[in-house]
Motif scaffolding. Sequence first.
Motif, PDB file in Angstrom:
ATOM      1  N   LYS A  38      16.974   7.075 -81.789  1.00 33.11           N
ATOM      2  CA  LYS A  38      17.663   7.042 -80.452  1.00 33.11           C
ATOM      3  C   LYS A  38      16.532   6.770 -79.190  1.00 33.11           C
ATOM      4  N   PRO A  39      15.561   7.655 -79.088  1.00 30.44           N
ATOM      5  CA  PRO A  39      14.702   7.772 -77.958  1.00 30.44           C
ATOM      6  C   PRO A  39      13.750   6.194 -78.036  1.00 30.44           C
ATOM      7  N   ILE A  40      13.587   5.737 -79.211  1.00 33.03           N
ATOM      8  CA  ILE A  40      12.976   4.754 -79.330  1.00 33.03           C
ATOM      9  C   ILE A  40      13.824   3.452 -78.637  1.00 33.03           C
ATOM     10  N   ASN A  41      15.006   3.608 -79.227  1.00 33.39           N
ATOM     11  CA  ASN A  41      16.143   2.487 -78.917  1.00 33.39           C
ATOM     12  C   ASN A  41      16.356   2.607 -77.210  1.00 33.39           C
ATOM     13  N   ASP A  42      16.482   3.850 -76.674  1.00 36.26           N
ATOM     14  CA  ASP A  42      16.647   3.962 -75.457  1.00 36.26           C
ATOM     15  C   ASP A  42      15.327   3.504 -74.580  1.00 36.26           C
ATOM     16  N   SER A  43      14.385   3.689 -74.766  1.00 40.72           N
ATOM     17  CA  SER A  43      13.110   3.403 -74.274  1.00 40.72           C
ATOM     18  C   SER A  43      12.364   2.093 -74.431  1.00 40.72           C
ATOM     19  N   LEU A  44      12.660   1.662 -75.529  1.00 41.98           N
ATOM     20  CA  LEU A  44      11.996   0.139 -75.852  1.00 41.98           C
ATOM     21  C   LEU A  44      13.159  -0.929 -75.643  1.00 41.98           C
ATOM     22  N   GLY A  45      14.598  -0.554 -75.584  1.00 44.01           N
ATOM     23  CA  GLY A  45      15.277  -1.509 -75.484  1.00 44.01           C
ATOM     24  C   GLY A  45      16.140  -1.720 -76.938  1.00 44.01           C
ATOM     25  N   HIS A  46      17.261  -2.213 -76.910  1.00 42.24           N
ATOM     26  CA  HIS A  46      18.251  -2.601 -77.804  1.00 42.24           C
ATOM     27  C   HIS A  46      17.695  -3.624 -79.016  1.00 42.24           C
ATOM     28  N   PRO A  47      17.148  -4.596 -78.135  1.00 44.50           N
ATOM     29  CA  PRO A  47      16.823  -5.904 -79.194  1.00 44.50           C
ATOM     30  C   PRO A  47      15.435  -5.345 -80.001  1.00 44.50           C
ATOM     31  N   PHE A  48      14.632  -4.483 -79.361  1.00 46.05           N
ATOM     32  CA  PHE A  48      13.635  -4.022 -80.403  1.00 46.05           C
ATOM     33  C   PHE A  48      14.346  -2.785 -81.351  1.00 46.05           C
ATOM     34  N   GLY A  49      15.303  -1.977 -81.080  1.00 40.93           N
ATOM     35  CA  GLY A  49      15.921  -1.181 -81.717  1.00 40.93           C
ATOM     36  C   GLY A  49      16.491  -2.120 -82.992  1.00 40.93           C
ATOM     37  N   ASP A  50      17.048  -3.142 -82.705  1.00 42.51           N
ATOM     38  CA  ASP A  50      17.547  -4.037 -83.872  1.00 42.51           C
ATOM     39  C   ASP A  50      16.658  -4.338 -85.076  1.00 42.51           C
ATOM     40  N   LYS A  51      15.454  -4.718 -84.187  1.00 48.29           N
ATOM     41  CA  LYS A  51      14.287  -5.162 -85.244  1.00 48.29           C
ATOM     42  C   LYS A  51      13.766  -3.815 -86.044  1.00 48.29           C
ATOM     43  N   VAL A  52      13.968  -2.668 -85.540  1.00 49.49           N
ATOM     44  CA  VAL A  52      13.598  -1.442 -86.224  1.00 49.49           C
ATOM     45  C   VAL A  52      14.635  -1.142 -87.346  1.00 49.49           C
ATOM     46  N   LEU A  53      15.845  -1.727 -86.979  1.00 47.61           N
ATOM     47  CA  LEU A  53      16.923  -1.075 -87.841  1.00 47.61           C
ATOM     48  C   LEU A  53      16.774  -2.250 -89.277  1.00 47.61           C
TER      49      LEU A  53
END
Length: 667
Positions: A282-297
């Motif tokens: 969640k902190p990563i998704n909130d701080s770096l943005g959802h597009p980056f969070g999607d790549k992480v997933l």
Amino acid sequence: MLVLLAALLCVVGSYVSIQLFRRTLQAGGGSRFHWCFLASVCAGSSIWGTHFIAMLGYQPGVPVTFDATLTIISVVIAIFGVGIGLFLSTLRNRWFGALCGGGTIGLAIAAMHYVGMFAYRADGIVGWLPNYVALSLACAVVFGALAIDRLRVHDHEGHPWTATLLLVVAIVMLHFVGMAAFTVTPIAGFGSGPQSEVFVAMASAIAMAALLIVGTGISTYLVEMRTRVDAQDRLHHIAMHDTLTGLQNRHAFNGKLRRLCQRLVKGGPPFALLMVDLDRFKPINDSLGHPFGDKVLKAVSARLQEAVRDNDMVARIGGDEFAVIAPGVDDPSVARLLAERIVEVLSRPFVISGQVADLGASVGITLAPADGKDAETLTQQVDIALYHAKNEGRGRHCFFDPSLTETLRERRLLEADLRRACMREEFEVYFQPILDTATREFAGAEALVRWHSPERGVVSPVLFIPVAEELGLVTTIGALVLERACAEAATWPDGMTVAVNVSPVQMMGGRLASTVAQALHKSGLEPGRLEIEITETALVTDDELALRALEEVRALGVKISLDDFGTGYSSLSYLHRFPIDRIKIDASFVNQVPHDPGSASIVRAIAQLGESLQMEVTAEGIETDAQYSYVAEHGCRHMQGFLFSRPVDAATLARLFGTHEKNRSVA
């Protein structure tokens, strides 16, 4: 042979026609007209072809020719008659639709037949038997109506064979009963002779045209069926798979878990159920943005598939929550190895688009049938095990145990009480004084939150702060503590400072500076008398976002302290990059001095580092005079600990600051 060929054409044509009939009944809007046209052409042509091919096999014993005009009219009657019947078949009332639509189709077959027979010119005396004519009409209407009725009843079958058979019977009965009504008496002196070449060529052309039209209908049906199957497969894939990661989704997971549990009841194979939750997504998704969070997933999904066995099912069932079903696993040691491999694989840093994402994962495990045989029960158990794994410190796995149910119940109650506490503002601010060793007076205090619950009594921050962070309540609590601490500090003697701890969640929320500014404005406290304390944990997740937040706070005139210094792995880089005014030596080092050489060296080194960087240094956890003397001797100007005062409420602190001569006298 010609009669057999006609019968084959009748069966094939009826099979295709019924399929096209069904598509017509199923279609809506403008597409119904297209399907009706195709069905009418295919059915009318097969009926027409069946009739004329069979007529080639009829031997009247006299010369025969065909009237071209009536022959063409007969096929037009068949096509349009079937089309009208199909539209009538779509009437809402089933019986009325079957009677009108099927009856019309039966009459169209009969009309085509008898017009075709009028086009059949035999050089002899032609007669008709009325009873057979009436019977043929009745057969066509009755069996045509029954065919439509069965088609509507069995609309969702793989293929409505009963409707196909009834349509074949309608066509065959009409033809052969109708031919029984037809008689030809040769005229004396006129021999039969061979059929003319024109007759043979015309009949062959009719047969060929009918076969081509039916073949076109078959091709269209097959192409449409293949397209529909492909579309259904795509829709099924979409319905059962997560669009982002390509893993199976919650619906597919629930279906497989339910099927495996049903097999368990019948003595089926055991399996292990694992629930995986990412620890710091969640902190990563909130701080770096959802597009980056999607790549992480996506990267997490790929690693998960590599970590499990080939026959294990991996599903994404929530935002950052995954599930693994491991068939055939009933040995806890095997399940443990699988969970440890998942934790280890997901604990490795992810390097994506030049950014490093340090996640980690917690895993809950339950075994079937050892722990249960019901899908809902197993899901609840693995959730309980996962919660316990996360509460134990994350980055670990936990098996379900019945005793954990009570633990989860207590956790739920704590969450509910904490939400109510936020609404009622049940939190109080306590203060631990900070001593200035140069003046031997109190220089200020650190604000500490306390929760006095009416139901629970005093609840330790160690217990409720992590829960508040998970529930998103820590921002509300933090703002309340900051506001009250500033208000109290504004009443203290000039020059005394107040230090307030800030959670990593608060700092990454993007509103820290505005919250601080609001507290200063309401209290009237000078910005230079407020210190914001952060930990290295707050800087790990996203150093760029943290730097931006701290610079905004620093711009207000507020000072920044780095708490628990020395316990992280990159402290020196933080001191270099971030606007830090004070470093606080963690109590874990202070409570070992002066007896432990290692701790003494660390304290001495940190004090010298602070002096060289022109930063204030505060030592926490001072409890003995020996600790005080050693720390003061090596350059730590500010101290706090039980030696001077335990945390006290605002009223006690006010008396302490107002009545203590010199605040603190140390020999």
